[in-house]
Each structure stands twice: as C-alpha cells, then as structure tokens.
Write a protein that holds these residues in place. Structure first.
Motif, PDB file in Angstrom:
ATOM      1  N   ASN A 132       0.806  -1.214   0.000  1.00  0.00           N
ATOM      2  CA  ASN A 132       0.000   0.000   0.000  1.00  0.00           C
ATOM      3  C   ASN A 132       0.844   1.272   0.000  1.00  0.00           C
ATOM      4  OD1 ASN A 132      -2.944  -0.810   0.177  1.00  0.00           O
ATOM      5  ND2 ASN A 132      -2.092  -2.031   1.830  1.00  0.00           N
ATOM      6  N   ARG A 133       2.083   1.188   0.506  1.00  0.00           N
ATOM      7  CA  ARG A 133       2.934   2.371   0.489  1.00  0.00           C
ATOM      8  C   ARG A 133       4.370   1.959   0.197  1.00  0.00           C
ATOM      9  NH1 ARG A 133       2.684   7.528   4.597  1.00  0.00           N
ATOM     10  NH2 ARG A 133       4.216   8.783   3.513  1.00  0.00           N
ATOM     11  N   PRO A 134       4.705   1.744  -1.063  1.00  0.00           N
ATOM     12  CA  PRO A 134       6.076   1.342  -1.396  1.00  0.00           C
ATOM     13  C   PRO A 134       7.063   2.457  -1.093  1.00  0.00           C
ATOM     14  CG  PRO A 134       4.809   1.814  -3.388  1.00  0.00           C
ATOM     15  CD  PRO A 134       3.843   1.866  -2.250  1.00  0.00           C
ATOM     16  N   GLY A 135       8.302   2.068  -0.816  1.00  0.00           N
ATOM     17  CA  GLY A 135       9.329   3.072  -0.567  1.00  0.00           C
ATOM     18  C   GLY A 135      10.430   2.522   0.326  1.00  0.00           C
ATOM     19  N   SER A 136      11.292   3.432   0.776  1.00  0.00           N
ATOM     20  CA  SER A 136      12.430   3.083   1.616  1.00  0.00           C
ATOM     21  C   SER A 136      12.061   3.296   3.080  1.00  0.00           C
ATOM     22  CB  SER A 136      13.633   3.953   1.252  1.00  0.00           C
ATOM     23  OG  SER A 136      14.732   3.665   2.076  1.00  0.00           O
ATOM     24  N   TYR A 137      12.463   2.344   3.938  1.00  0.00           N
ATOM     25  CA  TYR A 137      12.110   2.401   5.350  1.00  0.00           C
ATOM     26  C   TYR A 137      13.335   2.139   6.216  1.00  0.00           C
ATOM     27  CZ  TYR A 137       7.268   2.335   3.853  1.00  0.00           C
ATOM     28  OH  TYR A 137       6.066   2.659   3.253  1.00  0.00           O
ATOM     29  N   LEU A 138      13.453   2.934   7.293  1.00  0.00           N
ATOM     30  CA  LEU A 138      14.463   2.690   8.306  1.00  0.00           C
ATOM     31  C   LEU A 138      13.844   1.814   9.380  1.00  0.00           C
ATOM     32  CD1 LEU A 138      16.299   6.098   8.836  1.00  0.00           C
ATOM     33  CD2 LEU A 138      17.224   4.006   7.840  1.00  0.00           C
ATOM     34  N   MET A 139      14.459   0.667   9.640  1.00  0.00           N
ATOM     35  CA  MET A 139      13.927  -0.272  10.617  1.00  0.00           C
ATOM     36  C   MET A 139      14.976  -0.488  11.702  1.00  0.00           C
ATOM     37  SD  MET A 139      11.894  -2.980   8.245  1.00  0.00           S
ATOM     38  CE  MET A 139      10.899  -3.440   9.664  1.00  0.00           C
ATOM     39  N   ARG A 140      14.596  -0.175  12.926  1.00  0.00           N
ATOM     40  CA  ARG A 140      15.532  -0.258  14.046  1.00  0.00           C
ATOM     41  C   ARG A 140      15.578  -1.665  14.617  1.00  0.00           C
ATOM     42  NH1 ARG A 140      17.428   4.531  15.447  1.00  0.00           N
ATOM     43  NH2 ARG A 140      16.349   6.393  14.692  1.00  0.00           N
ATOM     44  N   LEU A 141      16.743  -2.050  15.072  1.00  0.00           N
ATOM     45  CA  LEU A 141      16.898  -3.298  15.797  1.00  0.00           C
ATOM     46  C   LEU A 141      16.494  -3.040  17.241  1.00  0.00           C
ATOM     47  CD1 LEU A 141      18.821  -3.555  13.261  1.00  0.00           C
ATOM     48  CD2 LEU A 141      20.087  -5.221  14.606  1.00  0.00           C
ATOM     49  N   GLY A 203       9.973 -20.117   9.206  1.00  0.00           N
ATOM     50  CA  GLY A 203      11.235 -19.992   8.488  1.00  0.00           C
ATOM     51  C   GLY A 203      11.118 -19.173   7.218  1.00  0.00           C
ATOM     52  N   GLN A 204       9.887 -18.963   6.717  1.00  0.00           N
ATOM     53  CA  GLN A 204       9.708 -18.143   5.525  1.00  0.00           C
ATOM     54  C   GLN A 204       9.870 -16.648   5.840  1.00  0.00           C
ATOM     55  OE1 GLN A 204       9.274 -19.365   2.422  1.00  0.00           O
ATOM     56  NE2 GLN A 204       9.495 -21.412   3.289  1.00  0.00           N
ATOM     57  N   ASP A 205       9.714 -16.278   7.090  1.00  0.00           N
ATOM     58  CA  ASP A 205       9.810 -14.868   7.491  1.00  0.00           C
ATOM     59  C   ASP A 205      11.230 -14.585   7.941  1.00  0.00           C
ATOM     60  OD1 ASP A 205       9.114 -12.294   8.080  1.00  0.00           O
ATOM     61  OD2 ASP A 205       8.220 -12.772  10.025  1.00  0.00           O
ATOM     62  N   ILE A 206      12.142 -14.446   6.970  1.00  0.00           N
ATOM     63  CA  ILE A 206      13.557 -14.342   7.292  1.00  0.00           C
ATOM     64  C   ILE A 206      13.888 -12.966   7.871  1.00  0.00           C
ATOM     65  CG2 ILE A 206      14.177 -16.001   5.494  1.00  0.00           C
ATOM     66  CD1 ILE A 206      15.109 -13.640   3.781  1.00  0.00           C
ATOM     67  N   THR A 207      14.977 -12.926   8.636  1.00  0.00           N
ATOM     68  CA  THR A 207      15.452 -11.655   9.160  1.00  0.00           C
ATOM     69  C   THR A 207      16.144 -10.875   8.051  1.00  0.00           C
ATOM     70  OG1 THR A 207      17.499 -12.710   9.881  1.00  0.00           O
ATOM     71  CG2 THR A 207      15.728 -12.534  11.498  1.00  0.00           C
ATOM     72  N   LEU A 208      16.075  -9.561   8.144  1.00  0.00           N
ATOM     73  CA  LEU A 208      16.583  -8.685   7.094  1.00  0.00           C
ATOM     74  C   LEU A 208      17.977  -8.162   7.421  1.00  0.00           C
ATOM     75  CD1 LEU A 208      13.289  -6.693   6.445  1.00  0.00           C
ATOM     76  CD2 LEU A 208      14.274  -8.480   5.002  1.00  0.00           C
ATOM     77  N   ARG A 209      18.642  -7.724   6.395  1.00  0.00           N
ATOM     78  CA  ARG A 209      19.955  -7.092   6.520  1.00  0.00           C
ATOM     79  C   ARG A 209      19.909  -5.714   5.864  1.00  0.00           C
ATOM     80  NH1 ARG A 209      20.026 -10.268   9.716  1.00  0.00           N
ATOM     81  NH2 ARG A 209      21.446 -12.014  10.112  1.00  0.00           N
ATOM     82  N   ASP A 210      20.823  -4.866   6.263  1.00  0.00           N
ATOM     83  CA  ASP A 210      20.849  -3.515   5.729  1.00  0.00           C
ATOM     84  C   ASP A 210      20.986  -3.548   4.209  1.00  0.00           C
ATOM     85  OD1 ASP A 210      20.855  -0.725   5.978  1.00  0.00           O
ATOM     86  OD2 ASP A 210      23.044  -0.642   5.916  1.00  0.00           O
ATOM     87  N   GLY A 211      20.103  -2.783   3.525  1.00  0.00           N
ATOM     88  CA  GLY A 211      20.147  -2.723   2.076  1.00  0.00           C
ATOM     89  C   GLY A 211      19.274  -3.738   1.371  1.00  0.00           C
ATOM     90  N   ASP A 212      18.590  -4.619   2.104  1.00  0.00           N
ATOM     91  CA  ASP A 212      17.708  -5.603   1.469  1.00  0.00           C
ATOM     92  C   ASP A 212      16.565  -4.897   0.735  1.00  0.00           C
ATOM     93  OD1 ASP A 212      19.208  -7.703   2.332  1.00  0.00           O
ATOM     94  OD2 ASP A 212      17.761  -8.455   3.799  1.00  0.00           O
ATOM     95  N   ALA A 213      16.116  -5.491  -0.368  1.00  0.00           N
ATOM     96  CA  ALA A 213      14.977  -4.975  -1.136  1.00  0.00           C
ATOM     97  C   ALA A 213      13.928  -6.071  -1.240  1.00  0.00           C
ATOM     98  CB  ALA A 213      15.420  -4.531  -2.522  1.00  0.00           C
ATOM     99  N   ILE A 214      12.699  -5.727  -0.852  1.00  0.00           N
ATOM    100  CA  ILE A 214      11.587  -6.686  -0.877  1.00  0.00           C
ATOM    101  C   ILE A 214      10.653  -6.317  -2.024  1.00  0.00           C
ATOM    102  CG2 ILE A 214       9.658  -7.646   0.435  1.00  0.00           C
ATOM    103  CD1 ILE A 214      11.124  -6.742   2.977  1.00  0.00           C
ATOM    104  N   PHE A 215      10.300  -7.304  -2.837  1.00  0.00           N
ATOM    105  CA  PHE A 215       9.362  -7.083  -3.939  1.00  0.00           C
ATOM    106  C   PHE A 215       8.211  -8.073  -3.818  1.00  0.00           C
ATOM    107  CE2 PHE A 215       7.831  -8.227  -8.215  1.00  0.00           C
ATOM    108  CZ  PHE A 215       7.307  -6.995  -8.591  1.00  0.00           C
ATOM    109  N   VAL A 216       6.968  -7.534  -3.844  1.00  0.00           N
ATOM    110  CA  VAL A 216       5.766  -8.369  -3.769  1.00  0.00           C
ATOM    111  C   VAL A 216       5.094  -8.349  -5.142  1.00  0.00           C
ATOM    112  CG1 VAL A 216       3.598  -8.791  -2.580  1.00  0.00           C
ATOM    113  CG2 VAL A 216       5.504  -7.725  -1.345  1.00  0.00           C
ATOM    114  N   PRO A 217       5.072  -9.471  -5.863  1.00  0.00           N
ATOM    115  CA  PRO A 217       4.490  -9.482  -7.216  1.00  0.00           C
ATOM    116  C   PRO A 217       2.970  -9.506  -7.189  1.00  0.00           C
ATOM    117  CG  PRO A 217       5.258 -11.667  -6.652  1.00  0.00           C
ATOM    118  CD  PRO A 217       5.635 -10.783  -5.497  1.00  0.00           C
ATOM    119  N   THR A 218       2.369  -9.323  -8.362  1.00  0.00           N
ATOM    120  CA  THR A 218       0.917  -9.401  -8.527  1.00  0.00           C
ATOM    121  C   THR A 218       0.515 -10.853  -8.744  1.00  0.00           C
ATOM    122  OG1 THR A 218       0.925  -7.217  -9.553  1.00  0.00           O
ATOM    123  CG2 THR A 218      -1.039  -8.567  -9.885  1.00  0.00           C
ATOM    124  N   THR A 219      -0.555 -11.260  -8.070  1.00  0.00           N
ATOM    125  CA  THR A 219      -1.007 -12.639  -8.236  1.00  0.00           C
ATOM    126  C   THR A 219      -1.575 -12.837  -9.639  1.00  0.00           C
ATOM    127  OG1 THR A 219      -2.447 -14.374  -7.362  1.00  0.00           O
ATOM    128  CG2 THR A 219      -3.297 -12.129  -7.281  1.00  0.00           C
TER     129      THR A 219
END
Length: 486
Positions: A132-141, A203-219
C-alpha cells in the motif's frame, strides 16, 4: 504485538543468530517450502556486519586508557588512538577485531582486541510491488528478551507492515528478497508467506539485513477465499482504515465512497469489515432490476492493469458463501449490471437484504383515495402502491389505466401507460416493480372529465380537490425542473 521470527543474540564480541541455516535442514515431501516453484534456498543467517551509524566498544586488553566506545562514521573508518583510522565497513565483529589487532601490532607487542556491538544502526530496507505504500524504510533493531544482552532483527513481515501491508492483489507465495552480497553479487530469495499462514512455517519470514529490497508481485489468479484470509493478516492494510472505492451501475446513488471497517457513515453504524456489500449500502442499495449474480469488482494492480472478480451475491444469500463479499482495497470499482429478467420470488427476497434500500419514495397523484408521497419497501409492485394510496377514488378514477413517470439516468422523465390488472402477479406489462422517485398518475374517468369540463365552462367546480391534484401533478415536474419525455 506482532510476532518476530528471527532473534539474534549478542554475547561478548560475537553476534549469534539462533535460527539455523534453512539450507542445512532436510526438506520433507510435505514441507510447504518444497512446493515453491523455482524457489532459491533461503539464506543462512550471517553474522552482523558493521557499517556507518553502529556504536561499538573497542577493548584493548591491559590498556583501558586506549579502550572505549566509538560511533562508526558514514565512511566506515574508526579513528583509534596511536594507529589512526582503520576501516571496519562490512566486517563482522570478529573480522573487525582482527583488523584492529593487525593495525596495533605496529605499535604494541601481541595486542588482544575485542570489538563488541553496543547499539546497532537502523537498517535501510526498500519495499516495492503490491504494497500500500512502497518506498524506503528505516527499521531499528530492538533489544532482545532474556538475561543475555542481544538484539532482535526486523523480518520481512515487519517490513511489509511498515509499508502499510500488502494489497489484495499480492502474490504472497512469491515474495522476493534481493540482498547485496559481500562478493559483489545480488542474491534473490523467494519466500512463501502463504505457507507461513497455513502451516506456521516461520522460516519463511527471514530476518533482514541492511540494504535488502523486498518485492511483492501481482497474483496471476484470484482466489476469493484466500483473498479474504489475506485481508485479515497483520501484513495487510488495517481493516479499520478507510478505503476509497467507486460504486456504479444499478444502485440508487452511484459515486465514490469512503468505506470503513467499523462505521460506514450515512447513518449506518456496525462493527464489521469493509466489504463490497457495505459499499453498496453506502450507494443507497441496489435497484430492483440489479443483477446481483454478475457483479464485477475491478481492482487496480501495480502493472497498470485491472484484476476483475465476478461476485455472486445470490450465492451469498442462499449458501452463506462470504467469499462472494470480498474485503475492498483503495481504488476498487464495483459495477452492478442490470438484469434482463426479474424473478418475482427473488425480488421479494432481495428487498429484505441489507444491501437493498430500506425504503423507496413513490408519489401517487390524481384520483386516489389518499394521493400523495408514500414510503414503500423496495421492489414494491404497482398494485401494492395503489393499495397503499387507498386505491382508486370510486367516483372519479379511471380504473383501467394509470400513467407511470420515471426519472431516467440522463435526467429526462419517461412516461408509460400501464393497463392495470389488480389480480396480476409481478410483471413488466401490468404490474411492474416501482423504483425510487417513481410517480404514478391516476387519471379521471371519461364521464368525470366531461362533467369537469361542463362545470369549468359554467364557472362551477364539483370537485375542487380533483383540480388541485392535477395541479400538483404538473407542479411536481415544475418543482423538479425536469424535462418530460412522452
């Protein structure tokens, strides 16, 4: 609180991830991961790598005066006593300890260095595709639980929640995570979040690393049942948030509406979900000639096209199939077509549904016993409206025919002559179903017209109320300022 699957513990100078590498786990035949087409094996969890913004502690054994905490600058180079700058960008804590030891060997004999992480930097994650809101996000540990100091890494699901959830056009079986490796090549991992929902496969919900990019395709294909389940997950848009949709076609008030989960407005207050039927309620309900078996829901996608779902609300009424009443998302358009034939039995059932209007306004004018404006149930046929108005005036009315005036979508008013048959069932010729704002005009009988003409010529009026009713009839269209179409 939303669940987090990946926990990384910091102990001493090493950062340890308790999740073992999925690549090292045997994949059973019934494991849902084995069903992912062309899925890249999920990554082992590497040790934390340092970067600009991390706060670290550098401990030089035996030399506390040279030990201390340091904030790593944006270029990744620490400025240390005696030796100057040492680059730790992209190094693990163990590698950073060895690099600093090597630099101190120039000035110290057998230095022992321990680097530990005090406060990790936020991770910069990019989220795109069907969110719903694509973009860059800062996520704190965040600090880990328990007595051992540690940190908790954000996961894919948490990143999707940050992006206000996936859209209902998302294919959560093929979520991609692109990661830049230290070798200089991108690695792409395919996740099946549907398996996580269905079997609890965290196990499908993996932990992220700095700089990771997530893409959700259209069904590529819509499944109404799964779409409804997806809409209620933590990583979909909150059902309490409003969504703007358009409702057009055979409804009383076509237009754009803001649909809420707990309150739809317009006097309709109820707890529930922002579904198609609630949007139809806001649009005033369906018209009597609506085809509720072929409702189309058009849903925009990130590719620029539309997904089209065909809804059958009659199936919902008959079997309780709630998948036919899907949860809406921003930008949806609901189109209700017009039926070519109306079944009287079905019309009576539809009139009692919550997506039909509660009442309609019908004006009966002319020679009725109680002529005037009537509030009637939806799908009321002509004969019932005549009875509600008290029936024909026994002394003045023409009981053979009435005139039906109807407001058209183009703003004109159509006029029909109906041959009345009070014994007939619902049919379009002699007993049609009325619509909101219909006007039924009952004319004078032939003898009464002659008598009224004579009285008018001689200056007398035997029935002033009859004249006033006729005046009101023409005054109605004057008031509405609508063109009349014969």
């Amino acid at each position: 609180m939303r669940s987090v699957w990946g926990i990384v513990l910091l102990a001493g100078s090493a950062l340890v991830d308790p999740n073992p590498s999925l690549a090292q786990q045997p994949i059973a035949e019934d494991n849902p991961r084995a069903q992912i087409p062309n899925a890249t094996p999920l990554p082992p969890s590497p040790a934390y790598t340092l970067g600009g913004g991390d706060l670290v502690n550098v401990n030089i054994l035996g030399l506390p005066e040279y030990s201390g905490q340091y904030q790593i600058p944006v270029d990744g180079r620490l400025n240390l006593p005696l030796i100057g700058t040492v680059s730790v960008e992209g190094l693990t804590l163990e590698e950073a300890s060895r690099a600093i030891e090597g630099a101190y060997r120039q000035v110290l004999r057998r230095p022992q260095i321990a680097v530990s992480l005090v406060a990790p930097r936020p991770l910069n994650i990019w989220v795109s595709g069907e969110v719903n809101r694509p973009g860059s996000y800062l996520m704190r540990l965040t600090p880990g639980a328990g007595n051992i100091p540690g940190v908790q890494y954000p996961t894919v699901v948490q990143a999707l929640e940050q992006a206000q959830g996936v859209t209902l056009a998302a294919d959560i079986r093929q979520v991609q995570v692109r990661r830049f490796s230290r070798a200089g090549e991108d690695e792409v991992y395919t996740l099946d979040l549907w398996a996580m929902l269905r079997t609890g496969d965290g196990g499908q919900d993996i932990t992220l690393r700095d700089g990771d990019a997530i893409f959700v395709p259209t069904t590529p294909e819509i499944n109404l049942e799964q779409t409804r389940q997806l809409a209620t997950t933590s990583f979909s848009r909150d059902t309490e948030l409003p969504r703007t949709v358009a409702v057009v076609g055979a409804v009383e008030r076509p237009g754009t509406y803001s649909v809420l989960g707990s309150e739809t407005g317009e006097g309709i207050r109820a707890a529930g979900l922002p579904t198609a039927t609630r949007a139809i309620q806001l649009a005033g309900g369906i018209k009597p000639d609506a085809n509720i078996r072929q409702i189309q829901l058009r849903r925009p996608t990130i590719t620029g096209g539309d997904q089209i779902l065909t809804l059958n609300l009659w199936q919902l009424l008959q079997t309780g199939d709630f998948t036919q009443d899907p949860i809406l998302q921003n930008g949806d358009t609901i189109f209700i077509p017009t039926a070519t034939e109306i079944n009287p039995t079905e019309a009576a059932i539809l009139a009692r549904t919550n997506f039909s209007p509660e009442t309609i306004d019908v004006n009966v004018i002319g020679e009725a016993v109680n002529a005037g404006s009537l509030r009637l149930p939806p799908n009321t046929p002509l004969n019932q409206a005549l009875l509600a108005a008290g029936g024909f005036d026994p002394n003045r009315a023409n009981r053979d025919t009435v005139e039906l005036f109807r407001l058209n979508p183009d703003g004109t008013v159509s006029q029909r002559i109906i041959n009345v048959n009070l014994d007939a069932g619902i049919n379009e010729q002699s007993n049609p179903i009325l619509r909101d704002n219909d006007v039924v005009a009952i004319n004078r009988s032939g003898l009464v017209k002659i008598g009224d003409t004579i009285n008018t010529a001689t200056g007398f009026s035997s029935n002033a109320s009859g004249f006033l009713r006729i005046f009101d009839f023409f005054g109605l269209f004057e008031y509405l300022r609508l063109p009349r179409r014969q």
